[in-house]
Design a protein around this motif. Structure first.
Motif, short mmCIF file in Angstrom:
data_model
loop_
_atom_site.label_atom_id
_atom_site.label_comp_id
_atom_site.label_asym_id
_atom_site.label_seq_id
_atom_site.Cartn_x
_atom_site.Cartn_y
_atom_site.Cartn_z
N UNK A 136 0.79 -1.36 0.02
CA UNK A 136 -0.09 -0.04 0.05
C UNK A 136 0.99 1.04 -0.04
N UNK A 137 2.04 1.16 0.78
CA UNK A 137 2.80 2.43 0.80
C UNK A 137 3.41 2.79 -0.53
N UNK A 138 3.55 1.99 -1.46
CA UNK A 138 3.93 2.04 -2.97
C UNK A 138 3.24 3.00 -3.60
N UNK A 139 1.90 3.33 -3.35
CA UNK A 139 0.86 3.92 -4.04
C UNK A 139 1.00 5.40 -3.55
N UNK A 140 1.10 6.09 -4.48
CA UNK A 140 1.29 7.82 -4.46
C UNK A 140 -0.05 8.48 -3.90
N UNK A 141 -1.41 7.97 -4.16
CA UNK A 141 -2.75 8.49 -3.93
C UNK A 141 -3.11 7.93 -2.65
N UNK A 142 -3.25 8.73 -1.86
CA UNK A 142 -3.52 7.93 -0.38
C UNK A 142 -4.97 7.62 -0.33
N UNK A 143 -5.81 8.11 -1.44
CA UNK A 143 -7.23 7.41 -1.38
C UNK A 143 -7.13 6.05 -2.01
N UNK A 144 -6.24 5.97 -2.98
CA UNK A 144 -6.00 4.59 -3.39
C UNK A 144 -5.37 3.63 -2.59
N UNK A 145 -4.35 4.14 -1.94
CA UNK A 145 -4.07 3.25 -0.78
C UNK A 145 -4.91 2.78 0.16
N UNK A 146 -6.01 3.67 0.88
CA UNK A 146 -6.99 3.24 1.48
C UNK A 146 -7.88 1.90 0.81
N UNK A 147 -8.05 2.46 -0.50
CA UNK A 147 -8.85 1.25 -1.39
C UNK A 147 -8.07 -0.22 -1.24
N UNK A 148 -6.63 -0.07 -1.58
CA UNK A 148 -6.02 -1.24 -1.94
C UNK A 148 -5.66 -1.70 -0.55
N UNK A 149 -5.66 -1.05 0.67
CA UNK A 149 -5.28 -1.85 1.95
C UNK A 149 -6.80 -2.32 2.26
N UNK A 150 -7.76 -1.98 1.92
CA UNK A 150 -9.22 -2.83 2.16
C UNK A 150 -9.29 -3.94 1.57
N UNK A 151 -8.81 -3.94 0.17
CA UNK A 151 -8.75 -5.10 -0.58
C UNK A 151 -7.74 -6.35 -0.25
N UNK A 152 -6.82 -5.86 0.21
CA UNK A 152 -5.76 -6.67 0.93
C UNK A 152 -6.35 -7.37 2.15
N UNK A 153 -7.09 -6.60 2.87
CA UNK A 153 -7.66 -7.28 4.00
C UNK A 153 -8.72 -8.05 3.72
N UNK A 154 -9.69 -7.77 2.76
CA UNK A 154 -10.47 -8.64 2.30
C UNK A 154 -10.24 -10.11 1.89
N UNK A 185 -7.05 -11.15 2.86
CA UNK A 185 -6.73 -11.77 3.82
C UNK A 185 -7.79 -12.56 4.69
N UNK A 186 -8.88 -11.89 4.76
CA UNK A 186 -9.91 -12.52 5.45
C UNK A 186 -10.93 -13.56 4.70
N UNK A 187 -10.40 -14.05 3.39
CA UNK A 187 -11.17 -14.94 2.63
C UNK A 187 -12.47 -14.45 2.13
N UNK A 188 -12.71 -12.97 1.94
CA UNK A 188 -14.05 -12.59 1.69
C UNK A 188 -13.77 -12.21 -0.05
N UNK A 189 -14.98 -12.14 -0.72
CA UNK A 189 -14.88 -11.79 -2.06
C UNK A 189 -14.59 -10.18 -2.28
N UNK A 190 -13.80 -9.91 -3.38
CA UNK A 190 -13.89 -8.43 -3.64
C UNK A 190 -14.49 -7.82 -4.71
#
Length: 437
Positions: A33-51, A53-58
């Motif tokens: 996530x920290x490799x993205x410049x846009x902080x908005x996209x960092x938030x979205x990407x972190x959420x996607x990675x979290x999903x 990790x939990x085995x939930x659909x994206x």
């Protein structure tokens, strides 16, 4: 001076948007996530990675739930997620976008490091500024190297080519001592070798002998944290020219005609070998690494390089571990092994031994005698100890000899090699008729 940060917002949006089209891509994505410049996209990407990790659909719904309403409103709401999800028509170029994101992150990090170096250069010690900056830049380069292929076909082709080459009896860098070289086939590139002994046994003398022998055909870099270059050169001239070390202390008074002749010839001979000596006090691993990297660039991959460090415990560690010497030495040991592998060099690090040796009846060192031995023992490919019986027993029958005890040898046999040791010259020689034990 301020610099505009390089960014590629379109590539970042295409990268994140691709996960809504094919959620399996997250399994292969190596972007943080920290490799993205846009902080908005960092938030979205972190959420996607979290999903993931939990085995939930994206999808848009699950990402909205994972983000939460307060965060969702700050990044542009559901409409931005819908636009992002519909902005990527195909995932065919996903890895190209991934590479672009990494490259722009690398550019930003490089500019940040360079900017910090500019500020530090105004007030801090320049050598430390350069050393730390080079190390940080190297880490950026290593972090963003192309992921190496795990396919074995290319390795098999390379191995076949290696097997067709005739290396003679010596695959690695020769030590110059036949019995020792038979056990090791020479010191191997990318290996970390630890050479341990108690003080005054002859570690530096042996290391100088090996370094000089190697420098005749290959390249030797000698990093001395304890002794200045001029003192080392005196010892090298003694061992190479059969010159009495006591006479060398005051040549003008002590030298005879034959000594001057040997001295002159040896200086001529030494000027033609590939030996480099670095004697800066308080070296750290970054400094050593930068010099080795420079020499690797200068000589290319065609030349084999041996790096000798005298000695391990004097290398300046990270101030973070100042109160924990064991952690400090462990970090240095790991760094030296990494340097050996990445720069494809032989690294020989001399090491002090604990006083436990002196309390035993048999004074021959063992692995547990290494100071801070845990990590050193794990990192080393070969651990050799030096032992002289005449150092401990005055009336011994084993005078003027040195045992080289191979206590650990990851890619070969262990055992003991005995060499002759001429203290007058600081010179080691093979013993005729000696059998390796």
């Amino acid at each position: 001076m301020e610099y505009l940060e390089p960014k590629n917002h379109e590539a970042e949006e295409a990268l994140v948007g691709a996960f809504f089209l094919d959620e399996t891509l997250i399994k292969d994505c190596t972007i943080r996530p920290d490799q993205l410049h846009s902080w908005e996209l960092r938030k979205i990407y972190s959420a996607i990675r979290s999903l993931d990790d939990k085995g939930r659909p994206i999808d848009v719904i699950t990402v909205v739930e994972e983000l939460g309403i307060p965060t969702l409103q700050t990044i542009g709401g559901v409409s931005y997620l819908n636009r992002l999800a519909g902005s990527v028509p195909t995932t065919a170029n996903f890895h190209f976008y991934e590479k672009l994101v990494k490259e722009y992150h690398q550019k930003r990090k490089t500019i940040q490091i360079a900017s910090k170096m500019i500020e530090q250069a105004k007030s801090s010690e320049i050598t430390k500024t350069l050393s730390d900056g080079i190390q940080e830049l190297m880490e950026v380069g290593d972090e963003h190297d192309e992921e190496e292929s795990s396919d074995i076909k290319s390795a098999l082709v390379e191995l076949y080519g290696e097997c067709e080459k005739d290396y003679g009896e010596m695959v690695g860098v020769p030590s110059g001592f036949s019995h020792l070289d038979k056990m090791t086939c020479g010191f191997q590139k990318s290996d970390l070798i630890i050479l341990g002994a108690r003080p005054s046994i002859g570690k530096t003398a042996f290391a100088l002998n090996v370094a000089v022998n190697a420098a005749i055909q290959d390249v030797s870099l000698f990093f001395s944290l304890e002794m200045p270059k001029i003192q080392l050169m005196k010892r090298i001239l003694c061992l190479s020219g059969n010159i009495n070390s006591i006479k060398m202390k005051n040549p003008q008074k002590e030298f005879e005609d034959k000594d001057w002749e040997h001295f002159s010839k040896t200086i001529g001979k030494m000027s033609n070998i590939n030996l480099h000596i670095f004697d800066r006090a308080g070296m750290n691993v970054s400094y050593i690494w930068s010099k080795v990297r420079k020499m690797r660039k200068q000589y290319g991959e065609q030349k084999r390089i041996m790096v000798v460090i005298d000695y391990l415990q004097l290398i300046k560690g990270d101030p973070v571990h100042k109160q924990n010497r064991q952690a400090e030495i462990s970090e240095i040991s790991r760094a030296l092994k990494t340097m050996a592998r990445e720069l494809n060099v032989v690294v020989i690090a001399l090491s002090q031994l604990s006083r436990g040796v002196e309390s035993r009846e048999d004074k021959r060192p063992i692995l547990s005698d290494l100071r801070e031995s845990g990590q050193i023992e794990q990192d080393a490919d070969l651990i050799a100890f030096l032992y002289r019986d005449d150092y401990y027993t005055r009336d011994t029958t084993q005078k003027d000899s040195m045992e080289i005890i191979l206590a650990k040898h990851r890619n070969g046999p262990t055992g003991t090699v005995k060499l002759g040791f001429n203290k007058e010259y600081g010179q080691f020689v093979d013993l005729e008729g000696y059998v390796v034990i």
